[in-house]
Write a protein that holds these residues in place. Structure first.
Motif, mmCIF file in Angstrom:
data_model
loop_
_atom_site.group_PDB
_atom_site.id
_atom_site.type_symbol
_atom_site.label_atom_id
_atom_site.label_comp_id
_atom_site.label_asym_id
_atom_site.label_seq_id
_atom_site.Cartn_x
_atom_site.Cartn_y
_atom_site.Cartn_z
ATOM 1 N N ASN A 105 -3.739 8.903 4.902
ATOM 2 C CA ASN A 105 -2.297 8.729 5.085
ATOM 3 C C ASN A 105 -1.938 7.957 6.358
ATOM 4 O O ASN A 105 -1.078 8.363 7.129
ATOM 5 C CB ASN A 105 -1.583 10.083 5.060
ATOM 6 N N VAL A 106 -2.625 6.837 6.575
ATOM 7 C CA VAL A 106 -2.355 5.972 7.723
ATOM 8 C C VAL A 106 -1.215 5.037 7.348
ATOM 9 O O VAL A 106 -1.238 4.398 6.295
ATOM 10 C CB VAL A 106 -3.612 5.170 8.117
ATOM 11 N N LEU A 107 -0.214 4.952 8.205
ATOM 12 C CA LEU A 107 0.928 4.078 7.957
ATOM 13 C C LEU A 107 0.500 2.623 8.117
ATOM 14 O O LEU A 107 -0.089 2.254 9.133
ATOM 15 C CB LEU A 107 2.059 4.409 8.932
ATOM 16 N N ALA A 108 0.763 1.813 7.109
ATOM 17 C CA ALA A 108 0.330 0.420 7.095
ATOM 18 C C ALA A 108 1.473 -0.485 6.636
ATOM 19 O O ALA A 108 2.358 -0.054 5.897
ATOM 20 C CB ALA A 108 -0.860 0.259 6.149
ATOM 21 N N PRO A 109 1.447 -1.752 7.082
ATOM 22 C CA PRO A 109 2.466 -2.688 6.601
ATOM 23 C C PRO A 109 2.298 -2.932 5.099
ATOM 24 O O PRO A 109 1.190 -2.882 4.585
ATOM 25 C CB PRO A 109 2.194 -3.973 7.378
ATOM 26 N N ALA A 110 3.404 -3.182 4.418
ATOM 27 C CA ALA A 110 3.356 -3.429 2.976
ATOM 28 C C ALA A 110 4.484 -4.374 2.581
ATOM 29 O O ALA A 110 5.488 -4.494 3.270
ATOM 30 C CB ALA A 110 3.483 -2.116 2.221
ATOM 31 N N HIS A 111 4.277 -5.035 1.456
ATOM 32 C CA HIS A 111 5.303 -5.914 0.897
ATOM 33 C C HIS A 111 6.169 -5.110 -0.069
ATOM 34 O O HIS A 111 6.048 -5.204 -1.283
ATOM 35 C CB HIS A 111 4.661 -7.100 0.172
ATOM 36 N N SER A 123 1.790 4.261 3.034
ATOM 37 C CA SER A 123 0.760 5.183 3.500
ATOM 38 C C SER A 123 -0.511 4.922 2.702
ATOM 39 O O SER A 123 -0.499 4.993 1.473
ATOM 40 C CB SER A 123 1.231 6.621 3.309
ATOM 41 N N LYS A 124 -1.599 4.622 3.391
ATOM 42 C CA LYS A 124 -2.869 4.295 2.741
ATOM 43 C C LYS A 124 -3.965 5.213 3.248
ATOM 44 O O LYS A 124 -3.886 5.753 4.340
ATOM 45 C CB LYS A 124 -3.273 2.841 3.039
ATOM 46 N N SER A 125 -5.029 5.341 2.465
ATOM 47 C CA SER A 125 -6.174 6.160 2.848
ATOM 48 C C SER A 125 -7.463 5.437 2.508
ATOM 49 O O SER A 125 -7.509 4.621 1.596
ATOM 50 C CB SER A 125 -6.154 7.504 2.105
ATOM 51 N N GLY A 126 -8.531 5.748 3.263
ATOM 52 C CA GLY A 126 -9.857 5.210 2.977
ATOM 53 C C GLY A 126 -10.494 4.546 4.175
ATOM 54 O O GLY A 126 -9.900 4.429 5.249
#
Length: 75
Positions: A26-32, A39-42
């Motif tokens: 659940n790391v906050l990441a930029p997105a389009h 929120s992404k994981s891995g």
């Protein structure tokens, strides 16, 4: 996390792994998208944290051997 490294290898008790860890769930990441974030994981989220920490450490200790820098990250 279910996809995370699971620690020591029961077949090789003399080796403790992982020796380095980083946030990867659940790391906050930029997105389009409309909010511009997601929120992404891995490992694709954890690896940049370690790379960034190493880059900052190298900028301050440019003459250090790679093993010494790795040891500093383990602290």
């Amino acid at each position: 996390a279910s996809f995370s490294s699971r620690g020591p290898d029961p077949n090789n008790t003399g080796v403790m792994r992982p020796s380095l860890t980083a946030p990867g769930v659940n790391v906050l990441a930029p997105a389009h998208n409309s909010s511009g974030e997601s929120s992404k994981s891995g490992t694709s989220m954890a690896a940049p944290h370690v790379a960034g920490a190493l880059a900052l450490l190298r900028s301050q200790r440019s003459g250090e051997a790679p093993g010494t820098l790795y040891s500093a990250l383990e602290l």
